[in-house]
Design an enzyme around this catalytic site. Structure first.
Site, mmCIF file in Angstrom:
data_model
loop_
_atom_site.group_PDB
_atom_site.id
_atom_site.type_symbol
_atom_site.label_atom_id
_atom_site.label_comp_id
_atom_site.label_asym_id
_atom_site.label_seq_id
_atom_site.Cartn_x
_atom_site.Cartn_y
_atom_site.Cartn_z
ATOM 1 N N SER A 230 34.402 40.938 49.026
ATOM 2 C CA SER A 230 35.861 40.977 49.038
ATOM 3 C C SER A 230 36.571 40.564 50.502
ATOM 4 O O SER A 230 36.200 39.346 50.598
ATOM 5 C CB SER A 230 36.306 42.429 48.903
ATOM 6 N N ASP A 457 37.630 40.226 37.583
ATOM 7 C CA ASP A 457 37.688 41.057 38.924
ATOM 8 C C ASP A 457 39.247 41.206 39.305
ATOM 9 O O ASP A 457 40.263 40.367 39.032
ATOM 10 C CB ASP A 457 37.329 40.039 39.977
ATOM 11 N N HIS A 485 34.943 44.746 40.380
ATOM 12 C CA HIS A 485 35.153 44.056 41.694
ATOM 13 C C HIS A 485 33.800 43.737 42.536
ATOM 14 O O HIS A 485 33.352 44.625 42.609
ATOM 15 C CB HIS A 485 36.041 44.922 42.538
#
Length: 516
Positions: A230, A457, A485
């Site tokens: 991320s 996502d 995610h």
């Protein structure tokens, strides 16, 4: 609710970031062997003279009181532009390679955020959950970024103040509610300046990337091997941009696009959560117990929006002193979008909310905000705002700017658009001006870098991964066709095999490889 808070999965990231290192006692120290050289077309630049003492410091490793883990503290300049102007102390932890097989080097991990505790992630998941063959040949290492968790954390509000802040209406219906929301953002920013004013100008992603290079050297590695999830992908890409000749095997999972402005990032993320919600809704309506109807995703969206509107007008009890209003309910739903394994919990929470019980959605919201049962909060949201507001100029300067942008946000997501647009106003009142700007990252001369994207996502939309892989001169895109995610370690043998092979052998997957 904060937007532009890409993070790893609800179960892994939010569940592990609160773990603490405690009970350190004296122990031996070891720098370990250097990583094997990686292919790079540029030579590493020499360490600036003003930083040589930092690069030469000794790390004194100690038993952390957590089985198999060692901890230490690293010193770095508070301000890299003025290395003699003060220091910041950064917490580091590692678990040494277990064998069998020849040790490759250190593998630094970061779960994202910004604001997620890398040490919490290491101790709670990575050092026990990463594939055994990877842990056998790498020392698993984490450093809490400056301003985060154990590394001189940014602090902004007390627990009770944060409770009030998280309940402020983020879909204002009139000027009075706009004023109240703006006031909440101002109070948040003022609290950060009051409690953490010295560190606030020095928690940028670039500074953290420089800290990572110092740690790389102190660990005895010629090149940085790294898995970032991320926001951790932006951190890894920034490292590659600054130090292409020192870049080793980098996995950037759930990628961010550094070329986008703050408003573009927020609007794209709004669309990402809409995509994730549509996937959840399509799954939900096929079940007889779906609280959002059993006919279509559009009906589910309409019923969820109706629930939010009702909670805006009249919050419902939760069994605690906090009632569930629209803001906390929205955050609870968003939290469950990070990982499809949370969808059953969300269905139950929505069913309870329909019956007048807000406890389920409140629990999801509390997990997102990292609120403890005691009422205390981890510093995740404080560090998140501090880094985001420093890395890019604000999305909006005034409430009027938000109003003008509302149609584009609501087009991106009829369910979440309005709230996401207003949440993006928070950096307008930040006490420190942004030092970063949106730009492409090419990292010319870096070794091959694997960029991973998940097609549905919510927090880091798939096209961000496509863009980053295209920008990086040595980027290779690895696609997971699925929900949730990030992708590594989430059940796809295809993804895990491709990444493990890269980490262990240095061979990236074929260009545009797709997994499901």
């Amino acid at each position: 609710m904060h937007t532009r808070r890409p993070f790893r999965t609800l179960a892994l990231a939010l569940g592990t970031a609160g773990l603490l290192i405690s009970g350190c006692s004296s122990g031996s120290s070891s720098s370990g062997a250097a990583s094997p050289a990686q292919a790079a077309s540029v030579s590493p630049s020499p360490v600036p003279a003003a930083l040589k003492s930092y690069y030469a410091q000794h790390l004194s490793w100690r038993d952390c009181g957590v089985s198999g883990f060692q901890c230490t503290t690293m010193k770095a300049p508070l301000d890299y532009a003025k290395p003699d102007g003060g220091e910041i102390k950064l917490a580091v932890s590692r678990k040494k390679a277990t064998g069998p097989g020849k040790r490759i080097g250190s593998l630094l991990v970061n779960p994202g955020g910004p604001g997620g505790s890398a040490i919490g992630y290491l101790q709670g998941y990575a050092a026990i959950g990463y594939p055994a063959q990877v842990r056998a040949r790498y020392d698993m290492v984490a450093i809490d970024p400056r301003g985060v968790a154990r590394s001189e954390p940014v602090e902004c509000l007390t627990g009770p103040q944060m409770d009030v802040y998280t309940q402020v209406d983020q879909t204002p219906d009139d000027d009075a509610e706009v004023t109240k929301l703006s006031g909440a953002f101002k109070k948040f920013a003022t609290g950060c300046e009051k409690r953490s004013g010295e560190v606030l100008p020095h928690v940028s992603t670039e500074e953290t990337a420089r800290d990572m290079d110092m740690l790389r050297a102190l660990l005895g590695d010629e090149h940085l091997n790294y898995v970032g999830a991320s926001y951790g992908t932006f951190l890894g890409a920034t490292y590659a941009e600054l130090f292409p000749g020192r870049t080793g095997r980098l996995v950037l999972d759930g990628a961010m696009d550094p070329s986008l402005s703050s408003i573009e990032l927020n609007r794209d993320q709004t669309a990402g959560f809409e995509t994730a919600f549509q996937s959840f809704a399509q799954d939900c309506v096929r079940k007889s117990d779906c609280p959002l109807g059993t006919t279509s995703a559009d009906e589910a969206a309409t019923r969820l929006k109706k629930l939010f509107t009702e909670l805006d007008a009249k919050p419902i009890p939760t069994g605690e002193s906090r009632d569930l209003g629209e803001s906390l309910a929205t955050t609870g739903v968003i939290a469950a979008m990070y990982d499809e394994s949370a969808w059953p919990q969300l269905r139950e929470a929505l069913t309870a909310a329909d019956a007048g019980d807000g406890s389920g959605l409140l629990a999801l919201a509390d997990s997102y905000y990292e609120r403890e049962p005691s009422g205390e909060y981890a510093n995740l949201m404080y560090a998140n705002a501090a880094v985001n507001c420093l890395d890019l100029p604000p999305a909006f300067a005034t409430p009027q700017d938000v109003t003008k942008a509302l149609p584009s946000f609501e087009k991106a997501s009829p369910v979440f658009g309005e709230g996401f647009a207003w949440a993006a106003l928070n950096c307008a009142y930040w006490p420190v001006p942004a030092t970063g700007t949106a730009h492409r990252i090419e990292a010319e001369g870096a070794a091959p870098i694997v960029v991973v994207g998940t097609t549905r996502d919510p927090a880091t939309p798939y096209h961000w991964a496509e863009s980053l892989a295209d920008q990086l001169s040595s980027g290779t895109l690895l696609t997971y066709e699925g929900d949730g995610h990030t992708a590594y370690g989430r059940g796809s043998d295809c993804i895990d095999t491709a990444i493990n092979t890269y980490l262990l052998e240095g061979t990236p997957p074929p260009a545009d490889k797709k997994c499901s």
